[in-house]
Design a protein around this motif. Structure first.
Motif, PDB file in Angstrom:
ATOM      1  N   UNK A  45       0.735  -1.174   0.082  1.00 55.47           N
ATOM      2  CA  UNK A  45       0.000   0.002  -0.103  1.00 55.47           C
ATOM      3  C   UNK A  45       0.840   1.255   0.443  1.00 55.47           C
ATOM      4  N   UNK A  46       2.258   1.125  -0.036  1.00 53.10           N
ATOM      5  CA  UNK A  46       2.958   2.384  -0.123  1.00 53.10           C
ATOM      6  C   UNK A  46       3.128   2.663  -1.344  1.00 53.10           C
ATOM      7  N   UNK A  47       3.452   4.110  -1.796  1.00 49.67           N
ATOM      8  CA  UNK A  47       3.583   4.371  -3.161  1.00 49.67           C
ATOM      9  C   UNK A  47       4.942   4.791  -3.215  1.00 49.67           C
ATOM     10  N   UNK A  48       5.689   4.561  -4.233  1.00 50.74           N
ATOM     11  CA  UNK A  48       7.171   4.993  -4.321  1.00 50.74           C
ATOM     12  C   UNK A  48       7.451   6.465  -4.155  1.00 50.74           C
ATOM     13  N   UNK A  49       8.373   6.806  -3.718  1.00 55.43           N
ATOM     14  CA  UNK A  49       8.563   8.277  -3.405  1.00 55.43           C
ATOM     15  C   UNK A  49       9.031   8.945  -4.827  1.00 55.43           C
ATOM     16  N   UNK A  50       8.691  10.078  -5.058  1.00 56.17           N
ATOM     17  CA  UNK A  50       8.880  10.659  -6.402  1.00 56.17           C
ATOM     18  C   UNK A  50      10.503  11.076  -6.538  1.00 56.17           C
ATOM     19  N   UNK A  51      10.806  11.285  -7.710  1.00 54.96           N
ATOM     20  CA  UNK A  51      12.538  11.454  -7.943  1.00 54.96           C
ATOM     21  C   UNK A  51      12.920  12.821  -7.576  1.00 54.96           C
ATOM     22  N   UNK A  52      12.247  13.839  -7.791  1.00 56.42           N
ATOM     23  CA  UNK A  52      12.658  15.375  -7.726  1.00 56.42           C
ATOM     24  C   UNK A  52      13.073  15.723  -6.425  1.00 56.42           C
ATOM     25  N   UNK A  53      14.162  15.740  -5.891  1.00 63.39           N
ATOM     26  CA  UNK A  53      14.999  15.968  -4.861  1.00 63.39           C
ATOM     27  C   UNK A  53      15.269  17.527  -4.742  1.00 63.39           C
ATOM     28  N   UNK A  54      14.937  18.190  -3.579  1.00 68.32           N
ATOM     29  CA  UNK A  54      15.153  19.450  -3.376  1.00 68.32           C
ATOM     30  C   UNK A  54      16.365  20.169  -2.733  1.00 68.32           C
ATOM     31  N   UNK A  55      17.358  20.751  -3.608  1.00 69.63           N
ATOM     32  CA  UNK A  55      18.385  21.263  -2.630  1.00 69.63           C
ATOM     33  C   UNK A  55      17.980  21.994  -1.302  1.00 69.63           C
ATOM     34  N   UNK A  56      18.797  22.028  -0.461  1.00 69.00           N
ATOM     35  CA  UNK A  56      18.599  22.666   0.793  1.00 69.00           C
ATOM     36  C   UNK A  56      18.526  24.302   0.803  1.00 69.00           C
ATOM     37  N   UNK A  57      19.029  24.834  -0.277  1.00 69.78           N
ATOM     38  CA  UNK A  57      19.208  26.162  -0.328  1.00 69.78           C
ATOM     39  C   UNK A  57      17.974  26.722  -0.834  1.00 69.78           C
ATOM     40  N   UNK A  58      17.236  25.783  -1.483  1.00 64.51           N
ATOM     41  CA  UNK A  58      15.886  26.199  -1.932  1.00 64.51           C
ATOM     42  C   UNK A  58      14.784  26.182  -0.894  1.00 64.51           C
ATOM     43  N   UNK A  59      14.790  25.083  -0.200  1.00 63.82           N
ATOM     44  CA  UNK A  59      14.288  24.948   1.358  1.00 63.82           C
ATOM     45  C   UNK A  59      14.403  26.105   2.059  1.00 63.82           C
ATOM     46  N   UNK A  60      15.497  26.763   2.116  1.00 63.94           N
ATOM     47  CA  UNK A  60      15.782  27.622   3.002  1.00 63.94           C
ATOM     48  C   UNK A  60      15.152  29.111   2.518  1.00 63.94           C
ATOM     49  N   UNK A  61      15.318  29.151   1.029  1.00 65.94           N
ATOM     50  CA  UNK A  61      15.017  30.543   0.450  1.00 65.94           C
ATOM     51  C   UNK A  61      13.308  30.424   0.568  1.00 65.94           C
ATOM     52  N   UNK A  62      12.855  29.185   0.215  1.00 64.08           N
ATOM     53  CA  UNK A  62      11.099  29.268   0.563  1.00 64.08           C
ATOM     54  C   UNK A  62      10.916  29.391   1.869  1.00 64.08           C
ATOM     55  N   UNK A  63      11.548  28.823   3.027  1.00 60.14           N
ATOM     56  CA  UNK A  63      11.179  28.980   4.172  1.00 60.14           C
ATOM     57  C   UNK A  63      11.672  30.606   4.421  1.00 60.14           C
ATOM     58  N   UNK A  64      12.383  31.252   3.903  1.00 59.73           N
ATOM     59  CA  UNK A  64      12.788  32.571   4.079  1.00 59.73           C
ATOM     60  C   UNK A  64      11.873  33.446   3.710  1.00 59.73           C
ATOM     61  N   UNK A  65      11.193  33.186   2.422  1.00 61.57           N
ATOM     62  CA  UNK A  65       9.851  34.166   2.084  1.00 61.57           C
ATOM     63  C   UNK A  65       8.805  34.012   3.158  1.00 61.57           C
ATOM     64  N   UNK A  66       8.450  32.859   3.448  1.00 63.30           N
ATOM     65  CA  UNK A  66       7.220  32.848   4.585  1.00 63.30           C
ATOM     66  C   UNK A  66       7.592  33.451   5.798  1.00 63.30           C
ATOM     67  N   UNK A  67       9.002  33.426   6.215  1.00 63.56           N
ATOM     68  CA  UNK A  67       9.216  33.792   7.609  1.00 63.56           C
ATOM     69  C   UNK A  67       9.259  35.373   7.500  1.00 63.56           C
ATOM     70  N   UNK A  68       9.820  35.937   6.165  1.00 64.26           N
ATOM     71  CA  UNK A  68       9.935  37.258   6.161  1.00 64.26           C
ATOM     72  C   UNK A  68       8.459  38.021   6.090  1.00 64.26           C
ATOM     73  N   UNK A  69       7.745  37.287   5.353  1.00 66.30           N
ATOM     74  CA  UNK A  69       5.935  37.990   5.339  1.00 66.30           C
ATOM     75  C   UNK A  69       5.404  37.971   6.503  1.00 66.30           C
ATOM     76  N   UNK A  70       5.729  36.756   7.386  1.00 68.50           N
ATOM     77  CA  UNK A  70       4.821  36.822   8.666  1.00 68.50           C
ATOM     78  C   UNK A  70       5.807  37.628   9.707  1.00 68.50           C
TER      79      UNK A  70
END
Length: 177
Positions: free
Chosen positions: A4-29
């Motif tokens: 019943x487990x679905x295989x994980x998708x391939x697109x791995x996200x670099x840490x800098x993109x995660x930090x940038x996305x978090x930064x946008x949310x953090x900045x606005x709030x």
């Protein structure tokens, strides 16, 4: 053999993109909290309500993407079933991240030349994100990802802000030559 487990998708996200996305949310709030003149307990309350509204309810209705995630083409999915996480998983995940981000904001607000001890308030978010450095799995997880049983993957849906910035930088470099 069925699973019943679905295989994980391939697109791995670099840490800098995660930090940038978090930064946008953090900045606005954070901007909202500063505009309201919140400090101390009021800051924590306003920040957490805003954080949970944007990072739980918006994400659950927007296919796993917050505003920062949309800007950088990333989304949050359930690590087991590869779908947008339910409200409970998102709430657990974002409560941990939101408390770390709120402490980080308090640390930034209280930082002066004679008060370097306030930097300790920034430690929880650094530890949370630093867990990725020691995770050798295909999709590295932060502490809040493990608590919420989620992973962050790339998405085709979004604004592709990183690609647009790279294009502008390349264009400026070409024009300078």
């Amino acid at each position: 053999m069925s699973s019943d487990l679905v295989p994980l998708p391939d697109p791995k996200v670099p840490m800098w993109r995660r930090c940038a996305a978090l930064g946008i949310d953090f900045f606005l709030i954070g901007l909202l909290c500063v505009a309201l003149g919140a400090n101390g307990v009021t800051l924590l309350f306003v920040f957490m309500i805003s954080w949970l509204a944007t990072r739980v309810f918006v994400v659950s209705k927007n296919q796993g993407q917050s505003l920062g995630g949309w800007a950088f083409d990333i989304r949050v999915v359930d690590s087991q079933f590869n779908r947008t996480p339910r409200l409970l998983e998102l709430t657990k995940r974002e409560t941990v991240m939101g408390l770390g981000a709120a402490l980080f904001l308090m640390g930034l607000g209280g930082l002066t030349s004679g008060n370097a001890g306030i930097l300790l308030l920034m430690l929880p978010i650094v530890i949370d994100g630093g867990a990725v450095l020691f995770d050798t799995s295909r999709h590295p997880q932060t502490v809040h990802d493990r608590i919420g049983q989620t992973i962050v993957i790339g998405s085709r849906r979004g604004y592709s802000l990183d690609l647009k910035i790279r294009y502008l930088i390349d264009k400026v470099k070409r024009e300078m030559k």
